[in-house]
Design an enzyme around this catalytic site. Sequence first.
Site, PDB file in Angstrom:
ATOM      1  NE  ARG A  75      -3.991  -0.139   1.688  1.00  0.00           N
ATOM      2  CZ  ARG A  75      -4.964   0.569   2.345  1.00  0.00           C
ATOM      3  NH1 ARG A  75      -5.289   0.238   3.575  1.00  0.00           N
ATOM      4  NH2 ARG A  75      -5.846   1.378   1.755  1.00  0.00           N
ATOM      5  CG  ASP A 214      -4.044   7.207   5.193  1.00  0.00           C
ATOM      6  OD1 ASP A 214      -5.120   7.643   5.364  1.00  0.00           O
ATOM      7  OD2 ASP A 214      -3.965   6.156   5.510  1.00  0.00           O
TER       8      ASP A 214
HETATM    9  O1  MRU Z   1      -7.686   2.142   3.237  1.00  0.00           O
HETATM   10  P1  MRU Z   1      -7.761   2.176   4.953  1.00  0.00           P
HETATM   11  O2  MRU Z   1      -8.915   1.730   5.745  1.00  0.00           O
HETATM   12  O3  MRU Z   1      -6.429   1.689   5.715  1.00  0.00           O
HETATM   13  O4  MRU Z   1      -7.776   3.822   5.195  1.00  0.00           O
HETATM   14  C1  MRU Z   1      -7.832   4.574   6.412  1.00  0.00           C
HETATM   15  C2  MRU Z   1      -7.640   5.816   6.720  1.00  0.00           C
HETATM   16  O5  MRU Z   1      -7.875   6.470   5.671  1.00  0.00           O
HETATM   17  C3  MRU Z   1      -7.609   6.242   7.891  1.00  0.00           C
HETATM   18  O6  MRU Z   1      -8.660   7.153   8.243  1.00  0.00           O
HETATM   19  C4  MRU Z   1      -6.199   6.863   8.043  1.00  0.00           C
HETATM   20  O7  MRU Z   1      -5.387   5.421   7.743  1.00  0.00           O
HETATM   21  C5  MRU Z   1      -5.735   7.119   9.466  1.00  0.00           C
HETATM   22  S1  MRU Z   1      -6.107   5.930  10.581  1.00  0.00           S
HETATM   23  C6  MRU Z   1      -5.731   6.321  11.957  1.00  0.00           C
END
Ligand code: MRU
Length: 323
Positions: A75, A214
């Site tokens: 990712r 992120d």
């Molecule tokens: O695709 P995901 O479910 O991993 O995305 C998560 C998010 O966008 C969260 O809001 C982000 O990672 C912050 S987590 C504390």
Amino acid sequence: MENIKYENGTLYLLDQTLLPNEEKYITPKTKEDYFYAIKTLQVRGAPAIGIFAAYAMALLDGDKKELKKYLDSARPTAVNLSWATARMLKAYEDGKSLIDEAIAIHNEDKEMCKKISEYGLSLLSDGDGILTHCNAGALATSSYGTGLGPLLLGKEKGYSFKVFTDETRPLLQGARLTSYELEKVGIDVTLICDNMASLVMKQGKINAVLVGADRIAANGDTANKIGTSSTAILAKYYNIPFYVLAPYSTIDFNCESGSDIVIEERDGEEIKSMFFEKPTALSQTKCYNPAFDVTNNELITAIITEKGIIKQPFREEMRKLYD
Ligand code: MRU
């Protein structure tokens, strides 16, 4: 709720793809198991991915540099993944105990989340209506979470919030994970479809928006779950504070602005066929499925990290806290 547990030499992962219907722990063994878990969102949320990858670096044998590269490729958007594997690689090169380092990353995240939650809670009032997007709770971190942290901590301190969670198309983290997490601890939560956010804001039901991030660029632009920037635009329109909560390590000073952040693109089938008994579009229908988007810094009221509450001008204020 513990999503990642290391006990007696074994790593246990709560499989988030099965929630809210089944609470099942899996025990990844091979590097492919770890990669698959990150790629398919059995583990998800930026800090949780970092913690999980740190354990992978500690527990898997073989060339650690290659392993880092392999895991990082699962990712691309969340900075925490490559940040954690880089720290583990450095520990390996310095001859440190890798399992101790992974446990340290895990424990540090707990402390960070608690501090972020305390700072976030200081901006809220008892009875506030809160809108959140995706899941930035304990499931996405080690405990408390970032975006949901002030709500979970507030609950412990006797606050009562009225939380609205966007379902978060297409993978439904808001519906499957946030509503589940908040229900479990007895926080008043109402699930809405993503396209209902404007109406609940207009109806005066929202006092603040809380989201995770992120990756944060040097100018304060933030990459968040797809759909977050629309929520931020609405919040600006309705004059509602929009708070981004994340560990300070989410700031990537190598990214000048949001346009330097790599946005993960996922399989379009997630839009058409996942969580539906029958596909919702023809098999030949093209899909565009970016997993994140960028919220421009002028839409953000404050970025809340474990080092404090950061306001505009973000570039200068974020730098000041660097040490
Ligand atoms: O695709 P995901 O479910 O991993 O995305 C998560 C998010 O966008 C969260 O809001 C982000 O990672 C912050 S987590 C504390």
